[in-house]
Motif scaffolding. Structure first.
Motif, PDB file in Angstrom:
ATOM      1  N   ARG A 117       0.829  -1.210   0.000  1.00 18.78           N
ATOM      2  CA  ARG A 117       0.000   0.000   0.000  1.00 18.78           C
ATOM      3  C   ARG A 117       0.865   1.262   0.000  1.00 18.78           C
ATOM      4  N   ALA A 118       1.939   1.215   0.786  1.00 14.40           N
ATOM      5  CA  ALA A 118       2.820   2.389   0.848  1.00 14.40           C
ATOM      6  C   ALA A 118       3.502   2.631  -0.494  1.00 14.40           C
ATOM      7  N   ALA A 119       3.827   1.543  -1.203  1.00 11.03           N
ATOM      8  CA  ALA A 119       4.499   1.669  -2.502  1.00 11.03           C
ATOM      9  C   ALA A 119       3.542   2.052  -3.614  1.00 11.03           C
ATOM     10  N   ARG A 120       2.246   1.751  -3.444  1.00 10.97           N
ATOM     11  CA  ARG A 120       1.286   1.888  -4.535  1.00 10.97           C
ATOM     12  C   ARG A 120       1.167   3.319  -5.062  1.00 10.97           C
ATOM     13  N   VAL A 121       1.429   4.295  -4.221  1.00  7.87           N
ATOM     14  CA  VAL A 121       1.288   5.690  -4.628  1.00  7.87           C
ATOM     15  C   VAL A 121       2.293   6.060  -5.710  1.00  7.87           C
ATOM     16  N   THR A 122       3.495   5.496  -5.636  1.00 13.67           N
ATOM     17  CA  THR A 122       4.562   5.896  -6.555  1.00 13.67           C
ATOM     18  C   THR A 122       5.094   4.767  -7.436  1.00 13.67           C
ATOM     19  N   GLY A 125       4.496  -1.371  -9.692  1.00 10.22           N
ATOM     20  CA  GLY A 125       5.200  -2.635  -9.845  1.00 10.22           C
ATOM     21  C   GLY A 125       5.662  -3.184  -8.507  1.00 10.22           C
ATOM     22  N   ALA A 126       6.255  -2.326  -7.684  1.00 11.51           N
ATOM     23  CA  ALA A 126       6.708  -2.752  -6.359  1.00 11.51           C
ATOM     24  C   ALA A 126       5.517  -3.149  -5.490  1.00 11.51           C
ATOM     25  N   ALA A 127       4.417  -2.415  -5.626  1.00 13.84           N
ATOM     26  CA  ALA A 127       3.214  -2.758  -4.862  1.00 13.84           C
ATOM     27  C   ALA A 127       2.707  -4.135  -5.259  1.00 13.84           C
ATOM     28  N   ARG A 128       2.636  -4.392  -6.557  1.00  9.78           N
ATOM     29  CA  ARG A 128       2.152  -5.684  -7.033  1.00  9.78           C
ATOM     30  C   ARG A 128       3.059  -6.821  -6.552  1.00  9.78           C
ATOM     31  N   ASP A 129       4.375  -6.590  -6.560  1.00 13.09           N
ATOM     32  CA  ASP A 129       5.306  -7.629  -6.091  1.00 13.09           C
ATOM     33  C   ASP A 129       5.062  -7.964  -4.623  1.00 13.09           C
ATOM     34  N   ALA A 130       4.837  -6.944  -3.810  1.00 11.13           N
ATOM     35  CA  ALA A 130       4.590  -7.182  -2.381  1.00 11.13           C
ATOM     36  C   ALA A 130       3.301  -7.971  -2.174  1.00 11.13           C
ATOM     37  N   PHE A 131       2.258  -7.608  -2.913  1.00 13.34           N
ATOM     38  CA  PHE A 131       0.976  -8.310  -2.765  1.00 13.34           C
ATOM     39  C   PHE A 131       1.063  -9.749  -3.285  1.00 13.34           C
ATOM     40  N   LEU A 132       1.813  -9.951  -4.381  1.00 11.10           N
ATOM     41  CA  LEU A 132       1.991 -11.308  -4.901  1.00 11.10           C
ATOM     42  C   LEU A 132       2.735 -12.183  -3.907  1.00 11.10           C
ATOM     43  N   GLU A 146      -6.002 -14.299   4.625  1.00 13.52           N
ATOM     44  CA  GLU A 146      -4.868 -13.513   4.160  1.00 13.52           C
ATOM     45  C   GLU A 146      -4.766 -13.571   2.631  1.00 13.52           C
ATOM     46  N   ARG A 147      -5.119 -14.716   2.046  1.00  9.75           N
ATOM     47  CA  ARG A 147      -5.101 -14.813   0.586  1.00  9.75           C
ATOM     48  C   ARG A 147      -6.161 -13.896  -0.022  1.00  9.75           C
ATOM     49  N   VAL A 148      -7.341 -13.881   0.571  1.00 10.31           N
ATOM     50  CA  VAL A 148      -8.402 -12.999   0.071  1.00 10.31           C
ATOM     51  C   VAL A 148      -7.946 -11.544   0.120  1.00 10.31           C
ATOM     52  N   SER A 149      -7.338 -11.176   1.243  1.00 12.24           N
ATOM     53  CA  SER A 149      -6.891  -9.794   1.408  1.00 12.24           C
ATOM     54  C   SER A 149      -5.832  -9.427   0.374  1.00 12.24           C
ATOM     55  N   ALA A 150      -4.882 -10.354   0.121  1.00 14.65           N
ATOM     56  CA  ALA A 150      -3.847 -10.090  -0.878  1.00 14.65           C
ATOM     57  C   ALA A 150      -4.450  -9.973  -2.274  1.00 14.65           C
ATOM     58  N   LEU A 151      -5.404 -10.853  -2.590  1.00 19.90           N
ATOM     59  CA  LEU A 151      -6.080 -10.779  -3.888  1.00 19.90           C
ATOM     60  C   LEU A 151      -6.828  -9.460  -4.049  1.00 19.90           C
ATOM     61  N   HIS A 152      -7.442  -9.010  -2.972  1.00 21.49           N
ATOM     62  CA  HIS A 152      -8.142  -7.725  -2.986  1.00 21.49           C
ATOM     63  C   HIS A 152      -7.174  -6.603  -3.352  1.00 21.49           C
ATOM     64  N   GLU A 153      -6.001  -6.614  -2.716  1.00 23.65           N
ATOM     65  CA  GLU A 153      -5.018  -5.577  -2.997  1.00 23.65           C
ATOM     66  C   GLU A 153      -4.510  -5.680  -4.438  1.00 23.65           C
ATOM     67  N   LEU A 154      -4.276  -6.918  -4.906  1.00 24.26           N
ATOM     68  CA  LEU A 154      -3.846  -7.105  -6.294  1.00 24.26           C
ATOM     69  C   LEU A 154      -4.917  -6.610  -7.268  1.00 24.26           C
ATOM     70  N   GLY A 155      -6.173  -6.868  -6.925  1.00 25.27           N
ATOM     71  CA  GLY A 155      -7.262  -6.388  -7.770  1.00 25.27           C
ATOM     72  C   GLY A 155      -7.313  -4.882  -7.837  1.00 25.27           C
ATOM     73  N   THR A 156      -6.975  -4.224  -6.732  1.00 25.12           N
ATOM     74  CA  THR A 156      -6.931  -2.760  -6.733  1.00 25.12           C
ATOM     75  C   THR A 156      -5.840  -2.253  -7.668  1.00 25.12           C
ATOM     76  N   VAL A 157      -4.687  -2.931  -7.665  1.00 24.85           N
ATOM     77  CA  VAL A 157      -3.611  -2.565  -8.596  1.00 24.85           C
ATOM     78  C   VAL A 157      -4.072  -2.763 -10.036  1.00 24.85           C
ATOM     79  N   ASP A 158      -4.752  -3.891 -10.295  1.00 26.87           N
ATOM     80  CA  ASP A 158      -5.269  -4.143 -11.646  1.00 26.87           C
ATOM     81  C   ASP A 158      -6.193  -3.017 -12.104  1.00 26.87           C
ATOM     82  N   LEU A 159      -7.057  -2.550 -11.209  1.00 25.02           N
ATOM     83  CA  LEU A 159      -7.961  -1.455 -11.560  1.00 25.02           C
ATOM     84  C   LEU A 159      -7.182  -0.222 -12.001  1.00 25.02           C
ATOM     85  N   LEU A 160      -6.116   0.065 -11.275  1.00 26.78           N
ATOM     86  CA  LEU A 160      -5.318   1.248 -11.595  1.00 26.78           C
ATOM     87  C   LEU A 160      -4.551   1.076 -12.900  1.00 26.78           C
ATOM     88  N   LEU A 161      -4.134  -0.165 -13.204  1.00 30.54           N
ATOM     89  CA  LEU A 161      -3.334  -0.406 -14.396  1.00 30.54           C
ATOM     90  C   LEU A 161      -4.170  -0.493 -15.662  1.00 30.54           C
TER      91      LEU A 161
END
Length: 262
Positions: A117-122, A125-132, A146-161
């Motif tokens: 989350r901290a990396a996602r602002v800037t 790629g680093a954010a996605r690596d942490a969530f993966l 914990e898997r659901v939560s990580a997938l949720h975060e990855l999905g948020t990155v997908d939305l932005l990309l």
């Protein structure tokens, strides 16, 4: 009495997992009389999960000095919420190291999510690596929430990309399977927001589903947000009475929310 306290402690965690924050906090307050540090920490985590950051901060401050990685993760989350991403990252890295040394894999996943989350602002790629990495740890150590939560975060990155909701849909399905209704409701409202301009009918379905789960769990802020997106979907469908009704309900639930009252 000891067995009752043990059962109540487990119930606090279950209520928090399904999103019933008020009951979790109320039950946990009764356990505080026995002075266990882990109870204070659990209640602070429950408050943070519900977005009650003042309660979470107070709970963290009340803890005795501890090197528990859980406390480190909570401190990192609070730093991120306060707009201090560099502090959040440094604290989360220490918590991650401590969790790995103690084989606390659930805590390690949480630390990785703060890093993401901290990396996602800037750096997406680093954010996605942490969530993966968090998702892989969750799978390896059989941690469904914990898997659901990580997938949720990855999905948020997908939305932005690229606007994809595939991972969010998977996260929602897994959240329902695990009984994490609060998280499922959060994912639904994100999907609704992403679909609003392309498919108002589908967005309305997701927003209504989110609002209903939030109503059952007494998550007023989330319900207000879901109602806001219901109103927007009704506006796209030119249903003015329904739109006005949803706006009024959202404002009643969250009178101080600037987004809802814009």
């Amino acid at each position: 009495p000891a067995l009752r306290r043990e059962a109540e402690a487990v119930l606090v965690e279950v209520l928090a997992a399904v999103g019933d924050t008020d009951r979790a906090l109320a039950l946990g307050e009764g356990l505080l009389a026995h002075g266990e540090t882990w109870v204070r920490l659990t209640l602070a985590e429950v408050a943070a999960d519900a977005g009650r950051w003042d309660v979470a901060a107070s709970g963290l401050t009340s803890l005795p000095d501890t090197d528990d990685p859980r406390a480190g993760v909570l401190a990192a989350r609070l730093a991120h919420e306060r707009g201090q991403p560099e502090d959040a990252q440094s604290i989360a890295k220490l918590a991650l190291t401590g969790a790995e040394e103690r084989n606390q894999w659930s805590v390690a996943c949480q630390a990785l999510e703060v890093l993401g989350r901290a990396a996602r602002v800037t750096d997406l790629g680093a954010a996605r690596d942490a969530f993966l990495t968090a998702e892989r740890l969750a799978i390896d150590h059989d941690l469904p929430l914990e898997r659901v939560s990580a997938l949720h975060e990855l999905g948020t990155v997908d939305l932005l990309l690229d606007g994809s909701t595939i991972r969010l849909e998977r996260a929602r399905a897994l959240a329902l399977d695990a009984g994490a209704l609060g998280l499922a409701a959060t994912v639904d409202v994100q999907i609704a927001a992403s679909m609003l301009h392309g498919d108002a009918d589908a967005a309305l379905v997701h927003a209504e589903r989110s609002a209903e789960h939030a109503r059952r769990l007494r998550m007023d802020q989330l319900r207000a947000t879901a109602l806001f997106f219901q109103a927007a979907a009704h506006a796209h469908r030119r249903n003015t009475p329904a739109m006005e009704r949803c706006v009024a309900d959202a404002r009643r639930l969250a009178p101080d929310d600037l987004d809802v009252n814009a």
